[in-house]
Design an enzyme around this catalytic site. Structure first.
Site, PDB file in Angstrom:
ATOM      1  N   LYS A 286     -46.248 -28.470 -55.455  1.00  0.00           N
ATOM      2  CA  LYS A 286     -47.123 -28.759 -56.396  1.00  0.00           C
ATOM      3  C   LYS A 286     -47.526 -30.122 -57.020  1.00  0.00           C
ATOM      4  O   LYS A 286     -48.571 -30.346 -57.472  1.00  0.00           O
ATOM      5  CB  LYS A 286     -47.123 -27.535 -57.759  1.00  0.00           C
ATOM      6  CG  LYS A 286     -47.388 -26.155 -57.333  1.00  0.00           C
ATOM      7  CD  LYS A 286     -47.662 -25.159 -58.332  1.00  0.00           C
ATOM      8  CE  LYS A 286     -48.085 -23.898 -57.779  1.00  0.00           C
ATOM      9  NZ  LYS A 286     -47.901 -22.886 -58.842  1.00  0.00           N
TER      10      LYS A 286
ATOM     11  N   LYS B 174     -48.536 -20.778 -45.833  1.00  0.00           N
ATOM     12  CA  LYS B 174     -48.651 -19.393 -46.494  1.00  0.00           C
ATOM     13  C   LYS B 174     -50.080 -19.249 -47.093  1.00  0.00           C
ATOM     14  O   LYS B 174     -50.540 -19.832 -47.728  1.00  0.00           O
ATOM     15  CB  LYS B 174     -47.659 -18.816 -47.595  1.00  0.00           C
ATOM     16  CG  LYS B 174     -47.801 -19.482 -48.946  1.00  0.00           C
ATOM     17  CD  LYS B 174     -46.919 -18.888 -50.295  1.00  0.00           C
ATOM     18  CE  LYS B 174     -47.456 -19.674 -51.558  1.00  0.00           C
ATOM     19  NZ  LYS B 174     -47.558 -19.037 -52.639  1.00  0.00           N
TER      20      LYS B 174
ATOM     21  N   LYS C 130     -53.679 -17.999 -53.141  1.00  0.00           N
ATOM     22  CA  LYS C 130     -55.115 -17.748 -53.829  1.00  0.00           C
ATOM     23  C   LYS C 130     -55.613 -19.200 -54.254  1.00  0.00           C
ATOM     24  O   LYS C 130     -56.819 -19.035 -54.882  1.00  0.00           O
ATOM     25  CB  LYS C 130     -54.864 -16.661 -55.124  1.00  0.00           C
ATOM     26  CG  LYS C 130     -53.666 -17.083 -55.705  1.00  0.00           C
ATOM     27  CD  LYS C 130     -53.715 -15.937 -57.061  1.00  0.00           C
ATOM     28  CE  LYS C 130     -52.271 -14.992 -57.365  1.00  0.00           C
ATOM     29  NZ  LYS C 130     -51.366 -15.767 -57.936  1.00  0.00           N
TER      30      LYS C 130
HETATM   31  P1  TYM Z   1     -47.835 -15.629 -57.649  1.00  0.00           P
HETATM   32  O1  TYM Z   1     -48.890 -15.343 -58.745  1.00  0.00           O
HETATM   33  O2  TYM Z   1     -48.069 -16.884 -56.982  1.00  0.00           O
HETATM   34  O3  TYM Z   1     -47.537 -14.265 -56.670  1.00  0.00           O
HETATM   35  C1  TYM Z   1     -47.488 -13.105 -56.999  1.00  0.00           C
HETATM   36  C2  TYM Z   1     -46.557 -12.502 -55.972  1.00  0.00           C
HETATM   37  O4  TYM Z   1     -46.998 -12.526 -54.654  1.00  0.00           O
HETATM   38  C3  TYM Z   1     -46.033 -13.057 -53.759  1.00  0.00           C
HETATM   39  N1  TYM Z   1     -46.777 -13.840 -52.698  1.00  0.00           N
HETATM   40  C4  TYM Z   1     -46.764 -13.777 -51.495  1.00  0.00           C
HETATM   41  N2  TYM Z   1     -45.945 -12.719 -50.751  1.00  0.00           N
HETATM   42  C5  TYM Z   1     -46.236 -12.724 -49.197  1.00  0.00           C
HETATM   43  N3  TYM Z   1     -47.118 -13.603 -48.813  1.00  0.00           N
HETATM   44  C6  TYM Z   1     -47.804 -14.315 -49.424  1.00  0.00           C
HETATM   45  N4  TYM Z   1     -48.504 -15.530 -48.699  1.00  0.00           N
HETATM   46  C7  TYM Z   1     -47.666 -14.499 -50.782  1.00  0.00           C
HETATM   47  N5  TYM Z   1     -48.436 -15.292 -51.807  1.00  0.00           N
HETATM   48  C8  TYM Z   1     -47.855 -14.876 -53.016  1.00  0.00           C
HETATM   49  C9  TYM Z   1     -45.195 -14.001 -54.878  1.00  0.00           C
HETATM   50  O5  TYM Z   1     -43.916 -14.238 -54.188  1.00  0.00           O
HETATM   51  C10 TYM Z   1     -45.127 -13.233 -55.974  1.00  0.00           C
HETATM   52  O6  TYM Z   1     -44.143 -12.178 -55.744  1.00  0.00           O
HETATM   53  N6  TYM Z   1     -43.985 -17.505 -60.475  1.00  0.00           N
HETATM   54  C11 TYM Z   1     -44.683 -16.403 -59.833  1.00  0.00           C
HETATM   55  C12 TYM Z   1     -45.026 -15.388 -60.836  1.00  0.00           C
HETATM   56  C13 TYM Z   1     -43.875 -14.862 -61.803  1.00  0.00           C
HETATM   57  C14 TYM Z   1     -42.923 -13.853 -61.578  1.00  0.00           C
HETATM   58  C15 TYM Z   1     -42.044 -14.177 -62.680  1.00  0.00           C
HETATM   59  C16 TYM Z   1     -42.470 -13.169 -60.535  1.00  0.00           C
HETATM   60  C17 TYM Z   1     -43.807 -15.494 -63.029  1.00  0.00           C
HETATM   61  N7  TYM Z   1     -42.669 -14.829 -63.685  1.00  0.00           N
HETATM   62  C18 TYM Z   1     -40.830 -13.160 -62.793  1.00  0.00           C
HETATM   63  C19 TYM Z   1     -41.296 -12.363 -60.592  1.00  0.00           C
HETATM   64  C20 TYM Z   1     -40.553 -12.681 -61.703  1.00  0.00           C
HETATM   65  C21 TYM Z   1     -46.003 -16.471 -59.036  1.00  0.00           C
HETATM   66  O7  TYM Z   1     -46.550 -17.654 -59.032  1.00  0.00           O
HETATM   67  O8  TYM Z   1     -46.539 -15.671 -58.279  1.00  0.00           O
END
Ligand code: TYM
Length: 336
Positions: free
Chosen positions: A119, A201, A204
């Protein structure tokens, strides 16, 4: 949520950032697992809006995405009576525990986080301290609720490891304050790749053509999958290293159709990339249709969504308070 469920079930926590259109990567890698696990756990699904602030956002858009994500969680099959669906910023204990935990987290370990490094490259004009301490807020999210299991995609694995390290470090000093959480992911679907660059990957925050949003119209889905990068070969085989684009389409098909990867590969035996794309398109459109229908209903009723968010934030807050009070006491903060 019934009292029996509260008493007997282990706790599951996960979160999604309201930072863009929710993609089929988020769905297949995470949200679908939430739905599969929900009955075996007492679940908290947070809309992690504080995490979203680590990148500059248009305020009105962030607010809109927050409400949309609440509706999407429900539309994907998470009942807001049974599961605590709430906004992270509505439960101030998340930010409060973050401060305490940041005093038990080392600069060295945070600087080893691959997501921070990545990032920092994409946001080179805004490498803020929040981006650096992001995993501490994530640890606070999880540890506040004495979480046993955290379903996430592969990109969050390192953040779960640091969460466990922080919990163990804290427990070694003060006794068993935190449950040390386990990560939950499906090897096959933990990393859905970008349609335009299958070596990365699906994200969004990338350009629109690289992902499918849960709210994309059938025409958008058709267009994006038609343009999805494959390779110059013609053979449909599952080989993520040498055929990442084709393998990604196979993974998406397999995840959404419910057929195994082997069965999917057999199904496409003797067919061409055109057929693969056509059938993936069909299965994506079909899988998203009920979610979109439900979403379109829900989003009309903002009062209902607000009611859910308020009620669930209160419930989450009272659980979070218990952990925070214990932590404050353990570290020696004077309490009245
Ligand atoms: P975020 O918002 O980027 O993504 C949400 C969830 O989707 C999964 N994910 C994917 N899985 C498979 N293939 C992909 N291309 C893909 N893109 C995203 C992410 O692994 C995630 O599970 N930091 C986290 C949010 C968060 C969180 C937490 C998660 C904040 N606090 C506590 C678990 C526990 C995030 O940015 O996810």
């Amino acid at each position: 949520m019934t009292e029996t469920k509260i008493k007997t079930k282990p706790i599951l926590f996960s979160g999604v950032q309201p930072s863009g259109a929710i993609t089929i990567g988020n769905y297949i890698g995470a949200i679908r697992n939430f739905v599969l696990l929900k009955d075996s756990y007492r679940c908290l699904f947070s809309i992690v809006d504080l995490h979203a602030l680590t990148v500059r956002r248009e305020p009105a858009l962030l607010r809109r995405r927050t409400v949309e994500l609440a509706a999407l969680y429900i539309a994907c099959g998470l009942d807001p009576e049974e599961n605590l669906i709430y906004c992270q910023s509505h439960v101030p204990e998340h930010a409060e525990l973050t401060w305490i935990l940041s005093c038990y987290t080392y600069m060295g370990e945070l600087s080893r986080m691959t997501q921070f490094k990545a990032k920092s490259e994409t946001n080179s004009d805004n490498i803020n301290a929040g981006l650096f301490t992001y995993p501490v807020l994530m640890a606070a999210d999880i540890l506040l609720y004495q979480t046993q299991i955290v379903p996430v995609g592969a990109d969050q694995k390192q953040h779960l490891e640091i969460t466990r390290d922080i919990a163990q470090r804290f427990n070694a000093l003060y006794g068993d304050v935190f449950v040390v959480p386990e990560v939950y992911m499906h090897k096959e679907t933990a990393k859905i790749m970008s349609l335009s660059d299958p070596s990365r990957k699906m994200s969004k925050s990338d350009p629109e053509e690289s992902y499918i949003s849960l709210l994309d119209s059938p025409d958008d889905i058709r267009r994006k999958l038609k343009r999805a990068v494959t390779d110059s070969d013609t053979n449909i085989a599952f080989d993520p290293e040498n055929k990442p684009g084709v393998s990604n389409l196979i993974t998406i098909y397999s995840a959404l159709s419910g057929d195994s990867v082997e069965k999917t590969v057999k199904h496409f035996n003797g067919k061409g990339y055109g057929d693969l794309k056509k059938e993936v398109t069909e299965v994506v459109i079909e899988s998203l249709k009920p979610i979109q229908d439900r979403f379109n209903e829900l989003i009309k009723d903002k009062q209902y969504i607000n009611g859910i968010l308020k009620y669930n934030a209160e419930r989450a807050g009272s659980i979070a308070q218990r952990t925070l009070r214990k932590v404050y006491k353990k570290v020696g903060l004077y309490q009245l």
